[in-house]
Design an enzyme around this catalytic site. Sequence first.
Site, PDB file in Angstrom:
ATOM      1  N   SER A 602       0.812  -1.217   0.000  1.00 31.04           N
ATOM      2  CA  SER A 602       0.000   0.000   0.000  1.00 31.04           C
ATOM      3  C   SER A 602       0.845   1.266   0.000  1.00 31.04           C
ATOM      4  O   SER A 602       0.563   2.213  -0.725  1.00 31.04           O
ATOM      5  CB  SER A 602      -0.947  -0.001   1.209  1.00 31.04           C
ATOM      6  OG  SER A 602      -1.998  -0.914   0.998  1.00 31.04           O
ATOM      7  N   ASN A 729      -6.126  -7.515  -3.004  1.00 31.99           N
ATOM      8  CA  ASN A 729      -5.773  -8.011  -1.679  1.00 31.99           C
ATOM      9  C   ASN A 729      -4.748  -7.192  -0.901  1.00 31.99           C
ATOM     10  O   ASN A 729      -4.602  -7.386   0.299  1.00 31.99           O
ATOM     11  CB  ASN A 729      -5.236  -9.433  -1.787  1.00 31.99           C
ATOM     12  CG  ASN A 729      -6.254 -10.377  -2.371  1.00 31.99           C
ATOM     13  OD1 ASN A 729      -7.339 -10.554  -1.812  1.00 31.99           O
ATOM     14  ND2 ASN A 729      -5.926 -10.973  -3.496  1.00 31.99           N
ATOM     15  N   TYR A 730      -4.027  -6.310  -1.579  1.00 33.03           N
ATOM     16  CA  TYR A 730      -2.937  -5.651  -0.877  1.00 33.03           C
ATOM     17  C   TYR A 730      -3.007  -4.133  -0.843  1.00 33.03           C
ATOM     18  O   TYR A 730      -2.339  -3.504  -0.033  1.00 33.03           O
ATOM     19  CB  TYR A 730      -1.599  -6.063  -1.497  1.00 33.03           C
ATOM     20  CG  TYR A 730      -1.241  -7.478  -1.175  1.00 33.03           C
ATOM     21  CD1 TYR A 730      -0.762  -7.810   0.086  1.00 33.03           C
ATOM     22  CD2 TYR A 730      -1.395  -8.490  -2.104  1.00 33.03           C
ATOM     23  CE1 TYR A 730      -0.445  -9.109   0.400  1.00 33.03           C
ATOM     24  CE2 TYR A 730      -1.078  -9.797  -1.796  1.00 33.03           C
ATOM     25  CZ  TYR A 730      -0.598 -10.105  -0.546  1.00 33.03           C
ATOM     26  OH  TYR A 730      -0.289 -11.392  -0.223  1.00 33.03           O
ATOM     27  N   LEU A 731      -3.751  -3.576  -1.781  1.00 35.48           N
ATOM     28  CA  LEU A 731      -3.737  -2.123  -1.859  1.00 35.48           C
ATOM     29  C   LEU A 731      -4.932  -1.534  -1.147  1.00 35.48           C
ATOM     30  O   LEU A 731      -6.081  -1.821  -1.503  1.00 35.48           O
ATOM     31  CB  LEU A 731      -3.739  -1.702  -3.331  1.00 35.48           C
ATOM     32  CG  LEU A 731      -2.548  -2.265  -4.112  1.00 35.48           C
ATOM     33  CD1 LEU A 731      -2.650  -1.913  -5.575  1.00 35.48           C
ATOM     34  CD2 LEU A 731      -1.237  -1.768  -3.524  1.00 35.48           C
TER      35      LEU A 731
END
Length: 772
Positions: A602, A729-731
């Site tokens: 992120s 899923n990650y940002l």
Amino acid sequence: MSGDHGHGDSQVNSGSKGSDTHKHKDKHKDKEHRHKDHKKDKEREKLKHGNSEHKDHSEKKHRDKDKEKLKHSNGSSDKHKEKHKEKDKDKEKRREEKIKSSHVDKPKKEKENGYVRDTSPAAIKSEPEEDNGFYPSPQHNKTSKREYDDEEFEYKPKKVKTEHDKKAKKRKHEYEEDEEEDEDIKPKKKTKDKKVAEGKKAKKEEEEKWKWWEEERSTDGSKWRFLEHKGPVFAPPYERMPDKVKFYYDGKPMKLNAPAEEVATFFGKMLDHEYTTKDIFRKNFYKDWRKEMTSEEKSKITDLNKCNFSEMNDFFKAQSEARKQMSKGEKLKIKEENERLLQEYGFCIMDNHKERIGNFRIEPPGLFRGRGDHPKMGMLKRCIRPQDIIINCSKDSKHPKPPPGTKWKEVRHDNKVTWLASWTENIQGSIKYIMLNPSSRIKGEKDWQKYETARRLKKCVDRIRTQYREDWKSKEMRIRQRAVALYFIDKLALRAGNEKEEGETADTVGCCSLRVEHIKLYPKMDDQEYVVEFDFLGKDSIRYYNKIPVEKRVFKNLQLFLENKQPEDDLFDRLNTSILNKHLQELMDGLTAKVFRTYNASITLQQQLKELACPDDSLPAKVLSYNRANRAVAILCNHQRAPPKTFEKSMQNLQTKIDEKQNQLSAARKQLKAAKADHKASHDDKSKKILEMKRKAVQRIDEQLMKLQVQATDREENKQIALGTSKLNYLDPRISVAWCKKWVVPIEKIYNKTQREKFAWAIDMAEKDYEF
DNA sequence: CAGATCACTTAGAAGATAGTTA
DNA sequence: TAACTATCTTCTAAGTGATCTG
């Protein structure tokens, strides 16, 4: 530094390894790995954190870990299964007790108050269907909201924010714990009365977009109060092959019995797939297939190589062809049937709201397709029957009915978990679940929370980095190992790397499970010092290959860890994920290894978006910038994909289009010139009009050309990088939403419909100045 | 305390659909 | 209007990490 140390030389790891007798290594070698190119290294270079040098300490020797563990035989899958069976009963008993107790020690009164009243099935069922069917009607909505206002109900909507402002803030802080403010709390302070006054339609819309993120979270660890659903949809029973579709053994047609035929069709369907050429796949398939054969068939069929499934394969191809050729009407009919099924089984009612279920269909039987060199590929995934399924729902809900003549394995009422149904799968003996869609409250809340944890890490990451750097000098081996591993996890976004049972799955590793053979140390490489080369298979057997210069102290530590070890020994022999996570937990509440991945992903996106910002860019150029930022993250996280089969061709097509467009452009320019001259000569209205037209045409074509060029760049850069996983899923979606708002980019350019549904919370709450 | 179990997130591929073009 | 292809959606495998248990 730069990517010029990339790898035209993908064999780098075969150099000094000496004896090739280690099985792990052999496994790796016959694999085809997906490679990344220089770009990636370059990107990684950019992404790393600052570094500095310290002096090194000497260190006492560590003992070798017990290697026997790695070597036990693995021909024990049957034994394994037995074990499973035996334990089953036990397990269930235990679970029952657990659930019972969890129900008992719950303050009964409150619970019943909570949902008997609010969410009685009747209340929801009685909703008029025309009301778009999906969602509880406005009336209901309103009623329940009013009842929400009663004390002690936890899911209190904040629409009554004016009255509950304090609570609203409280919740926000609970999550964000940021120095931030109130301005985040949006002015949706409609009063109840006003709402009533609003048209039915407006209210319906509001319910469609239920803003769970404005409500209180449950604090008692329960995941829901009321849950009702119709159970899963089962795979249709096997239909026999038409007689004309023959199976041949040793060149002669042979009619198989239904069970053997069914399994044969699984193989037949896959004939074009590479799987069916792999030895392990064939061996496993054959073994399981034989179990379905009659003794007669068994004695006849003794060699898979003599089996000819091609007619089955043709049949399925023809079938799918026929499906494509179906008339519009037929297709529509199928679509409608699917829609009906979705309406009936695709939703559940959880705490007053109709929510979409993620996977309401039971996995059909078939051949197991493990990724990478999976020792179990080709095994038969057996058909799941109602008696294999455990249903989870509210006691006071209308329980799902098993298909006629069947029974569920169990119906339980465990509101400490989120799943609606589960079964045990026969390949690994693991449990599969039916759960809600990512757009659901229960998933969304968790997702939001995940990013809040990552933001908390942001606040203390410096401290943690200082600490692990300090730990590189520790007198204790375990602490040094922990610190170096953490450094990798932080710097390279490696996964934690839990241990896995050998022989049960493909041989893949993460940080803590790295082995000696996975890294190589180069005290000097080209113009860089202390270079570590990583080469291993990670999750899904995706290859991780990277060369990075590290600090001297890390390098020296690695040398130390490697001393007296064999290639197949663990690099971090004094470390595992549970030790690491325990340590992390002490550094920050809720901190685990995977939080670093989320955090670094992120924060990278945010930084990249700032760097790439260019206010004057056209919309497509902005989107390209976004994709590039996204790509930087995907590279960091090593999210790869197989280059699309049609990649080259589609690239060519695009180039053709670009060329054409260029021709168009020059033609249009010529015309514009002519029009200019014309106008100059005549100065009349008509020529002026034409001139304007031509001018616009040029502009339009120019824009189109730009757009195509941008598209080409984007696609080229994306060849083997998968953006989806990081985006999903990650940002932190609020970063993207804020960016869109700031640069006036429509959110649709960044998120498709599904993604917008998943990130509805972020789209609603993030303002343009949101800071991760 | 190690191993097993369970719940849940993360992952790439396959399949389906929509949009575009020959 | 079929064929092609890009994108979306579904599928389910493969991870992580908490908790349980002997």
